[in-house]
Scaffold this motif. Structure first.
Motif, PDB file in Angstrom:
ATOM      1  N   ILE A 224       0.699  -1.302   0.000  1.00 42.42           N
ATOM      2  CA  ILE A 224      -0.045  -0.199   0.038  1.00 42.42           C
ATOM      3  C   ILE A 224       0.819   1.349  -0.125  1.00 42.42           C
ATOM      4  CG2 ILE A 224      -1.696   1.271   1.188  1.00 42.42           C
ATOM      5  CD1 ILE A 224      -2.457  -1.706   2.574  1.00 42.42           C
ATOM      6  N   LEU A 225       1.731   1.125   0.948  1.00 41.49           N
ATOM      7  CA  LEU A 225       2.718   2.574   1.055  1.00 41.49           C
ATOM      8  C   LEU A 225       3.697   2.713   0.108  1.00 41.49           C
ATOM      9  CD1 LEU A 225       3.231   2.163   4.841  1.00 41.49           C
ATOM     10  CD2 LEU A 225       1.290   3.406   3.664  1.00 41.49           C
ATOM     11  N   PHE A 226       4.225   1.685  -0.598  1.00 37.85           N
ATOM     12  CA  PHE A 226       5.072   1.963  -2.005  1.00 37.85           C
ATOM     13  C   PHE A 226       4.514   2.511  -3.072  1.00 37.85           C
ATOM     14  CE2 PHE A 226       8.192   0.335   0.953  1.00 37.85           C
ATOM     15  CZ  PHE A 226       9.175  -0.014   0.500  1.00 37.85           C
ATOM     16  N   LEU A 227       3.160   2.011  -3.058  1.00 36.47           N
ATOM     17  CA  LEU A 227       2.315   2.243  -4.469  1.00 36.47           C
ATOM     18  C   LEU A 227       2.542   3.946  -4.784  1.00 36.47           C
ATOM     19  CD1 LEU A 227       0.543   1.361  -6.699  1.00 36.47           C
ATOM     20  CD2 LEU A 227      -1.221   1.708  -5.206  1.00 36.47           C
ATOM     21  N   PRO A 228       2.312   4.897  -4.246  1.00 37.03           N
ATOM     22  CA  PRO A 228       2.629   6.278  -4.474  1.00 37.03           C
ATOM     23  C   PRO A 228       4.003   6.415  -5.359  1.00 37.03           C
ATOM     24  CG  PRO A 228       1.359   6.239  -2.761  1.00 37.03           C
ATOM     25  CD  PRO A 228       1.681   4.886  -2.585  1.00 37.03           C
ATOM     26  N   THR A 229       4.886   5.640  -4.674  1.00 40.17           N
ATOM     27  CA  THR A 229       6.257   6.003  -5.293  1.00 40.17           C
ATOM     28  C   THR A 229       6.288   5.312  -6.691  1.00 40.17           C
ATOM     29  OG1 THR A 229       7.161   6.400  -3.014  1.00 40.17           O
ATOM     30  CG2 THR A 229       8.543   6.058  -5.036  1.00 40.17           C
ATOM     31  N   TYR A 230       5.755   4.162  -6.818  1.00 41.30           N
ATOM     32  CA  TYR A 230       5.544   3.534  -7.986  1.00 41.30           C
ATOM     33  C   TYR A 230       5.065   4.364  -8.973  1.00 41.30           C
ATOM     34  CZ  TYR A 230       6.233  -1.031  -5.651  1.00 41.30           C
ATOM     35  OH  TYR A 230       6.617  -1.908  -4.637  1.00 41.30           O
ATOM     36  N   THR A 231       3.972   5.222  -8.756  1.00 42.95           N
ATOM     37  CA  THR A 231       3.258   6.080  -9.598  1.00 42.95           C
ATOM     38  C   THR A 231       4.286   7.098 -10.101  1.00 42.95           C
ATOM     39  OG1 THR A 231       1.081   5.490  -8.637  1.00 42.95           O
ATOM     40  CG2 THR A 231       1.168   7.482  -9.767  1.00 42.95           C
ATOM     41  N   ALA A 232       5.004   7.641  -9.139  1.00 39.87           N
ATOM     42  CA  ALA A 232       5.758   8.962  -9.368  1.00 39.87           C
ATOM     43  C   ALA A 232       6.865   8.328 -10.195  1.00 39.87           C
ATOM     44  CB  ALA A 232       6.490   9.377  -7.988  1.00 39.87           C
ATOM     45  N   THR A 233       7.517   7.028  -9.982  1.00 39.06           N
ATOM     46  CA  THR A 233       8.263   6.355 -10.882  1.00 39.06           C
ATOM     47  C   THR A 233       7.782   6.387 -12.405  1.00 39.06           C
ATOM     48  OG1 THR A 233       9.153   5.145  -9.095  1.00 39.06           O
ATOM     49  CG2 THR A 233       9.996   4.631 -11.442  1.00 39.06           C
ATOM     50  N   ASP A 247       0.362  16.537 -14.267  1.00 37.41           N
ATOM     51  CA  ASP A 247       0.856  17.231 -12.871  1.00 37.41           C
ATOM     52  C   ASP A 247       1.341  15.989 -12.185  1.00 37.41           C
ATOM     53  OD1 ASP A 247       1.359  19.672 -11.003  1.00 37.41           O
ATOM     54  OD2 ASP A 247      -0.166  18.358 -10.181  1.00 37.41           O
ATOM     55  N   LEU A 248       2.364  16.115 -11.732  1.00 38.45           N
ATOM     56  CA  LEU A 248       2.759  14.810 -10.811  1.00 38.45           C
ATOM     57  C   LEU A 248       2.033  14.825  -9.411  1.00 38.45           C
ATOM     58  CD1 LEU A 248       4.463  12.744  -9.803  1.00 38.45           C
ATOM     59  CD2 LEU A 248       6.433  14.525  -9.199  1.00 38.45           C
ATOM     60  N   ARG A 249       1.802  15.862  -9.007  1.00 40.44           N
ATOM     61  CA  ARG A 249       1.248  15.852  -7.621  1.00 40.44           C
ATOM     62  C   ARG A 249      -0.370  15.534  -7.600  1.00 40.44           C
ATOM     63  NH1 ARG A 249       5.330  19.006  -7.818  1.00 40.44           N
ATOM     64  NH2 ARG A 249       6.960  19.162  -6.097  1.00 40.44           N
ATOM     65  N   GLU A 250      -1.026  15.855  -8.781  1.00 41.83           N
ATOM     66  CA  GLU A 250      -2.217  15.272  -8.775  1.00 41.83           C
ATOM     67  C   GLU A 250      -2.239  13.888  -9.009  1.00 41.83           C
ATOM     68  OE1 GLU A 250      -6.405  15.040  -9.601  1.00 41.83           O
ATOM     69  OE2 GLU A 250      -5.114  16.472  -8.487  1.00 41.83           O
ATOM     70  N   ALA A 251      -1.216  13.401 -10.018  1.00 42.83           N
ATOM     71  CA  ALA A 251      -1.424  12.020  -9.783  1.00 42.83           C
ATOM     72  C   ALA A 251      -0.950  11.168  -8.544  1.00 42.83           C
ATOM     73  CB  ALA A 251      -0.232  11.571 -11.032  1.00 42.83           C
ATOM     74  N   LEU A 252      -0.236  11.976  -7.776  1.00 41.19           N
ATOM     75  CA  LEU A 252      -0.131  11.232  -6.483  1.00 41.19           C
ATOM     76  C   LEU A 252      -1.042  11.566  -5.555  1.00 41.19           C
ATOM     77  CD1 LEU A 252       3.828  12.545  -6.058  1.00 41.19           C
ATOM     78  CD2 LEU A 252       3.011  10.159  -6.519  1.00 41.19           C
ATOM     79  N   ARG A 253      -2.059  12.542  -5.706  1.00 38.03           N
ATOM     80  CA  ARG A 253      -2.975  12.941  -5.055  1.00 38.03           C
ATOM     81  C   ARG A 253      -4.039  11.845  -5.277  1.00 38.03           C
ATOM     82  NH1 ARG A 253      -8.113  14.085  -5.210  1.00 38.03           N
ATOM     83  NH2 ARG A 253      -8.104  14.318  -7.375  1.00 38.03           N
ATOM     84  N   GLN A 254      -4.408  11.382  -6.610  1.00 44.14           N
ATOM     85  CA  GLN A 254      -5.236  10.247  -6.896  1.00 44.14           C
ATOM     86  C   GLN A 254      -4.801   8.800  -6.352  1.00 44.14           C
ATOM     87  OE1 GLN A 254      -6.707  10.265 -10.876  1.00 44.14           O
ATOM     88  NE2 GLN A 254      -6.185  12.423 -11.180  1.00 44.14           N
ATOM     89  N   VAL A 255      -3.558   8.458  -6.506  1.00 40.54           N
ATOM     90  CA  VAL A 255      -3.074   7.059  -6.167  1.00 40.54           C
ATOM     91  C   VAL A 255      -3.114   7.217  -4.594  1.00 40.54           C
ATOM     92  CG1 VAL A 255      -0.641   7.808  -6.168  1.00 40.54           C
ATOM     93  CG2 VAL A 255      -1.489   5.328  -6.499  1.00 40.54           C
ATOM     94  N   GLU A 256      -2.869   8.170  -4.101  1.00 36.20           N
ATOM     95  CA  GLU A 256      -2.732   8.072  -2.381  1.00 36.20           C
ATOM     96  C   GLU A 256      -4.095   7.748  -1.757  1.00 36.20           C
ATOM     97  OE1 GLU A 256      -1.214  11.665  -1.045  1.00 36.20           O
ATOM     98  OE2 GLU A 256       0.724  11.403  -1.812  1.00 36.20           O
ATOM     99  N   GLU A 257      -5.183   8.479  -2.567  1.00 36.81           N
ATOM    100  CA  GLU A 257      -6.685   8.088  -1.953  1.00 36.81           C
ATOM    101  C   GLU A 257      -6.869   6.697  -2.407  1.00 36.81           C
ATOM    102  OE1 GLU A 257     -11.225   9.752  -3.223  1.00 36.81           O
ATOM    103  OE2 GLU A 257      -9.327  10.797  -3.813  1.00 36.81           O
ATOM    104  N   PHE A 258      -6.524   6.309  -3.627  1.00 35.88           N
ATOM    105  CA  PHE A 258      -6.884   4.694  -4.192  1.00 35.88           C
ATOM    106  C   PHE A 258      -6.010   3.983  -3.086  1.00 35.88           C
ATOM    107  CE2 PHE A 258      -5.087   1.143  -6.321  1.00 35.88           C
ATOM    108  CZ  PHE A 258      -6.380   0.440  -6.659  1.00 35.88           C
ATOM    109  N   GLY A 417      11.804  12.112  -0.654  1.00 33.28           N
ATOM    110  CA  GLY A 417      12.089  12.177  -2.187  1.00 33.28           C
ATOM    111  C   GLY A 417      11.065  11.506  -2.981  1.00 33.28           C
ATOM    112  N   TYR A 418      10.456  12.113  -3.727  1.00 35.69           N
ATOM    113  CA  TYR A 418       9.198  11.443  -4.512  1.00 35.69           C
ATOM    114  C   TYR A 418       9.672  10.180  -5.305  1.00 35.69           C
ATOM    115  CZ  TYR A 418       6.131  15.562  -3.953  1.00 35.69           C
ATOM    116  OH  TYR A 418       5.243  16.452  -3.322  1.00 35.69           O
ATOM    117  N   TYR A 419      10.904   9.984  -5.728  1.00 29.94           N
ATOM    118  CA  TYR A 419      11.404   9.055  -6.261  1.00 29.94           C
ATOM    119  C   TYR A 419      12.301   8.085  -5.413  1.00 29.94           C
ATOM    120  CZ  TYR A 419       9.930  12.177 -10.147  1.00 29.94           C
ATOM    121  OH  TYR A 419       9.173  12.988 -10.615  1.00 29.94           O
ATOM    122  N   ASP A 420      12.075   7.913  -4.198  1.00 32.37           N
ATOM    123  CA  ASP A 420      12.863   7.113  -3.326  1.00 32.37           C
ATOM    124  C   ASP A 420      12.048   5.948  -2.936  1.00 32.37           C
ATOM    125  OD1 ASP A 420      14.111   5.901  -1.148  1.00 32.37           O
ATOM    126  OD2 ASP A 420      13.762   7.495   0.254  1.00 32.37           O
TER     127      ASP A 420
END
Length: 480
Positions: A224-233, A247-258, A417-420
């Protein structure tokens, strides 16, 4: 051969080497004094047990006991302090390419105009088994190679440093990276129990609760917790659907909610997940990771870090980095299930290794035939003792909560870091939100996010941002 290296006479009785230097910070000359030495650790009878190597810096002129002092270390466990030292915090910096990639040798060490020395004196600590730090006797390292012994030995070093350099009155800070944040959190609790209160702590690429990062059977939390970094990558490598590539942050907002809702529930249901629910989850996972639905189905909806690093760019016969997923790697066998190496580590190890060794001898004047261990050798990891936590997951977040409760003036800044993919930012958020802090203490925590990886400071623009964020944090922590 390794045993012989450990048994070389430790230079603990020699005077530290002191040199003077000058750099420009913010366009203004800054004079400073550097000290390189070996601190002895002794048992109750006074017998030498280990030597801890350190490099410290203070503003030139008459020593000011009220000037802030920051202790710095890296992670592993088993890493020396080189990364924060020559990457972000110290007065010198390894020159990489603009975004942090490997330059052609010979490598260059340059002045760091973003050094934190502007705001605080600095001391870089190499824990026993790393750098030049060694146990004094064969097999004497086991005392230090564990969560409890590591924290106690670094705390003892800090006590000795405060005593020898008469810094007990100084405002005190810690900065740790990766496992160094695990150590820092544990230290904050240990130090306050022994009468040493911190003004602040900086956690770079934090991991306090290892449950958030261990892909073990029955532990769904990391998926669950690695998924947003997969999205950023996937966003960085342009593998997401067109509507998410903006927009990266909008994509992250969506995946965090999911991740925090539908995905968590889907994993919790196990084999009770209906076929329709499974299909919908696979479709969303594919959308947020850039991976094929068929592959996700084969993983039982659970994609671990090594799978992802190998699979995302498999059609290009490339892998992505673990420490920094912006980096691409080339494996001997593109069909393997796991990457051969981490390209984000192999890309920075040579310049840091070469320049650290050159810097210590030629500029700091500390000369020894000891082998400087950028990373401790295998036996440290093999023998590392996690204590009672070995039965579950090591966790020092409770020590941090206790330190904040006992010292409500202490502030904590967390840099991610978003890509960590080693210590994902969403996992850090999870840990901090589960500290159980009293509501009056929540404002003691603050965070910064960077478009780079584990060592976000290797990216020049993010280094500047990190320095600015830390400067503002220290002003708050010192009530300036």
């Amino acid at each position: 051969q390794d045993e012989k290296k450990d048994l070389i006479q430790l230079p603990v009785d020699e005077e530290p080497v002191v040199t003077t230097h000058s750099i420009e910070i913010g366009g203004t000359p800054f004079e400073y004094t550097a000290t390189a030495g070996m601190m002895p650790l002794r048992d109750e009878t006074g017998e030498l047990e280990a030597g801890v190597f350190y490099m410290s810096y203070r503003k030139a002129g008459e020593p000011d006991p009220l000037r802030p002092l920051m202790f710095s270390f890296n992670g592993g466990p088993g890493s020396s302090s080189v990364w924060l030292h020559l990457g972000a915090v110290g007065p010198k910096r390894v020159r990489l390419l603009e975004e942090g990639h490997l330059p052609a040798p010979p490598f260059v060490l340059e002045d760091n105009p973003n050094s934190w020395l502007e705001h605080t004196d600095l001391c870089f600590i190499d824990p026993v088994g790393t750098g030049y730090s060694r146990p004094a006797k064969k097999d004497g390292g086991e005392k230090y190679w564990g969560l409890k012994g590591d924290i106690e030995s670094v705390a003892e070093f800090i006590r000795l440093f405060l005593t020898r350099y008469e810094r007990w009155a100084s405002p005190l800070f810690l900065v740790g990276e990766s496992y160094g944040t695990t150590r820092a959190a544990g230290l904050s609790g240990h130090l306050i129990e022994h009468g040493i209160a911190l003004n602040g702590m900086i956690l770079v690429s934090s991991i306090l609760n290892l449950q958030t990062a261990r892909f073990t059977k029955g532990n769904d939390l990391p998926y669950i917790l690695f998924l947003p970094t997969y999205t950023a990558t996937a966003w960085f490598h342009k593998k997401l659907p067109a509507d998410l590539q903006g927009d990266l942050r909008e994509a992250l907002r969506q995946v965090e909610e999911f991740a925090a809702n539908e995905y968590t529930l889907a994993l919790a249901k196990g084999h009770n997940l209906t076929e329709d629910e499974r299909a919908a989850t696979i479709e969303r996972l594919s959308r947020f990771t850039g991976l094929r639905p068929e592959y996700i189905d084969q993983t039982d909806l659970r994609i671990n870090i090594h799978m992802f690093c190998k699979e995302l760019l498999r059609d290009e016969k490339r892998t992505v980095g673990r420490l920094d997923s912006r980096f691409k790697g080339i494996d001997a066998n593109a069909a393997e299930a796991r990457p051969e190496v981490d390209p984000s580590m192999t890309g920075i190890l040579p310049p840091y290794t070469a320049l650290l060794n050159d810097y210590i001898r030629r500029q700091l004047g500390f000369k020894t035939d000891l082998y400087y261990r950028i990373f401790a050798e295998g036996k440290l990891h093999e023998k590392w003792d996690w204590g009672k936590a070995s039965e579950g997951h090591p966790d020092t977040s409770e020590a941090l909560r206790q330190a904040l409760t006992r010292n409500p003036h202490m502030r904590v800044f967390v840099a991610s870091g978003y890509y960590d993919l080693a210590t994902p930012y969403f996992a850090t958020q999870y840990t901090l939100s589960h500290l159980g802090l009293d509501p009056t203490l929540k404002d003691n925590l603050s965070a910064g996010y960077y478009e780079a990886g584990h060592m976000m400071y290797i990216h020049t623009a993010e280094l500047v941002k990190l320095k600015r964020d830390v400067s503002e944090f220290m002003d708050r922590a010192l009530n300036r």
